[in-house]
Design an enzyme around this catalytic site. Structure first.
Site, PDB file in Angstrom:
ATOM      1  N   SER A 137       0.834  -1.199   0.000  1.00 41.44           N
ATOM      2  CA  SER A 137       0.000   0.000   0.000  1.00 41.44           C
ATOM      3  C   SER A 137       0.874   1.256   0.000  1.00 41.44           C
ATOM      4  O   SER A 137       1.642   1.476  -0.930  1.00 41.44           O
ATOM      5  CB  SER A 137      -0.959  -0.038   1.189  1.00 41.44           C
ATOM      6  OG  SER A 137      -1.914   0.997   1.131  1.00 41.44           O
ATOM      7  N   HIS A 179      -4.264  -0.398  -4.176  1.00 45.44           N
ATOM      8  CA  HIS A 179      -5.705  -0.627  -3.995  1.00 45.44           C
ATOM      9  C   HIS A 179      -6.409  -0.265  -5.308  1.00 45.44           C
ATOM     10  O   HIS A 179      -7.473   0.374  -5.301  1.00 45.44           O
ATOM     11  CB  HIS A 179      -6.258   0.228  -2.843  1.00 45.44           C
ATOM     12  CG  HIS A 179      -5.597  -0.012  -1.526  1.00 45.44           C
ATOM     13  ND1 HIS A 179      -5.864  -1.103  -0.734  1.00 45.44           N
ATOM     14  CD2 HIS A 179      -4.665   0.716  -0.855  1.00 45.44           C
ATOM     15  CE1 HIS A 179      -5.134  -1.043   0.374  1.00 45.44           C
ATOM     16  NE2 HIS A 179      -4.393   0.045   0.313  1.00 45.44           N
ATOM     17  N   GLU A 206      -5.289  -4.985  -4.920  1.00 45.01           N
ATOM     18  CA  GLU A 206      -5.105  -5.589  -3.599  1.00 45.01           C
ATOM     19  C   GLU A 206      -4.747  -7.069  -3.732  1.00 45.01           C
ATOM     20  O   GLU A 206      -5.133  -7.736  -4.700  1.00 45.01           O
ATOM     21  CB  GLU A 206      -6.379  -5.422  -2.767  1.00 45.01           C
ATOM     22  CG  GLU A 206      -6.666  -3.968  -2.415  1.00 45.01           C
ATOM     23  CD  GLU A 206      -7.924  -3.791  -1.586  1.00 45.01           C
ATOM     24  OE1 GLU A 206      -8.624  -4.803  -1.346  1.00 45.01           O
ATOM     25  OE2 GLU A 206      -8.207  -2.644  -1.183  1.00 45.01           O
TER      26      GLU A 206
END
Length: 283
Positions: A137, A179, A206
Site C-alpha cells: 500500500s 488498492h 489488492e
C-alpha cells in the site's frame, strides 16, 4: 541501471511491491515470496512502520506473520521523526538485514520523515548490497520517483484528479498506485502519467504484487492484476492547458492489464506472457 529512462537503484537486490490488503492468514503467496527472497530461515527482516499511526499493532502483526512463514528474525522499527531517521543507531539496523519491509499507512509520512536522511542513504546502500525491499500500500507507493498522495477515484479523469509529491525514488521512472481496481484509481493514474509522460504508471490491485528484478523486469504475483500505463506514446493531452475545461484529454496512451504469470520488460517497454521471458507485442 538505466532502462529506457528507468533507473533502478540497488542493482543487487529485488523489490516486491504490493497493492495492499495482501493475504496474511491463508496461503500467503506474496508474503511467503518476500520471506523466500530475504533468505528463508536465514532471513533477517526489518519492518518499517513509519507510514502507520498504529506502529505497535501493525509491526507486531507483520512480525508474527513473517516468523510463521519461516523467517529467522524479524525486527519492527518505528521512525516517527527526521531526528530519529538521522540517528546512526537506527541506520545501522539495516546493516544486518536481508529484507526490509514497509507497512501501509500514509506514504507522505514515509517521504517526509525518511527522505534525504541517513536512514534513506542506508536503505539505498542495503539495496545496492542485494537486500530485498518490500512494501505494501503506502509502502509500495513511496518507492517511486513520483508518489501519488491523493485524488478522487472514478473512471473519468480530470486535470486535477490527482495530487503528487516526490517519493523516495528507490525505483525512478515510475509512479505506483495501490488498492487499484478496488478503489477505482485508473482515472488518477492516467492523470498522473498525463502530467508526467516520462514515467511509467503502475497500478497494483489488492492482494497483488510486482516482483522487480535487477535485470529490468517485473513479474506479477497474486489474485488480482497490475495495470501499466505507458505515456511515451501519448499524442495529445490537455493536462497543462490553461483552458478552463476540467476534464482530461489523453490520446495515444498505451495500457496493459497483467494478471499473475505475466510480466513487463522495462528495457523493451513491452509485457510478456506466462512461460516466456521474451517481451511481446499487444497480448
Amino acid at each position: 541501471m538505466a532502462v529506457n529512462g528507468l533507473l533502478q537503484k540497488g542493482t543487487g537486490g529485488p523489490f516486491l511491491l504490493i497493492g495492499g490488503a495482501e493475504d496474511k492468514d491463508g496461503e500467503c503467496r506474496i508474503l511467503r515470496e518476500f520471506v523466500r527472497l530475504a533468505g528463508g530461515e536465514r532471513a533477517s527482516i526489518v519492518v518499517i512502520t513509519t507510514a502507520t499511526r498504529l506502529p505497535g499493532e501493525v509491526g507486531e502483526a507483520y512480525r508474527l506473520v513473517f516468523l510463521r512463514l519461516g523467517a529467522g528474525e524479524v525486527s519492527p522499527v518505528h521512525l516517527d521523526s527526521r531526528e530519529k531517521a538521522g540517528d546512526l543507531r537506527h541506520a545501522a539496523i539495516l546493516q544486518r538485514a536481508t529484507g526490509i519491509f514497509f507497512t501501509g499507512g500514509d506514504q507522505l509520512r514515509i517521504a517526509r520523515i525518511l527522505g534525504k536522511t541517513l536512514f534513506e542513504h542506508a536503505l539505498e546502500a542495503a539495496s545496492l548490497g542485494g537486500v530485498v525491499i518490500g512494501g505494501t500500500s503506502a509502502g509500495a507507493a513511496a518507492m517511486g520517483e513520483i508518489m501519488i498522495t491523493g485524488g478522487r477515484g472514478g473512471l473519468s479523469p480530470g486535470k486535477n484528479t490527482v495530487k503528487m509529491a516526490p517519493g523516495l525514488g528507490l525505483i525512478s521512472g515510475v509512479v505506483i498506485d495501490q488498492h487499484f481496481a478496488q478503489r477505482g484509481r485508473i482515472g488518477r493514474l492516467l492523470a498522473a502519467v498525463a502530467h508526467n509522460p516520462h514515467v511509467l504508471g503502475i497500478g497494483i490491485d489488492e492482494d497483488t504484487a510486482i516482483v522487480v528484478s535487477p535485470d529490468g523486469r517485473f513479474n506479477v504475483l497474486g489474485s488480482g492484476t497490475v495495470t501499466v500505463v505507458d505515456g511515451r506514446t501519448i499524442t495529445h493531452t490537455n493536462a497543462s492547458d490553461l483552458h478552463p475545461q476540467p476534464m482530461l484529454a489523453l490520446t495515444g496512451v498505451t495500457l496493459h492489464v497483467l494478471p499473475q504469470g505475466y510480466g513487463y520488460d522495462f528495457k523493451a517497454g513491452k509485457p510478456y506472457s506466462p512461460g516466456s521471458r521474451m517481451a511481446c507485442g499487444p497480448l
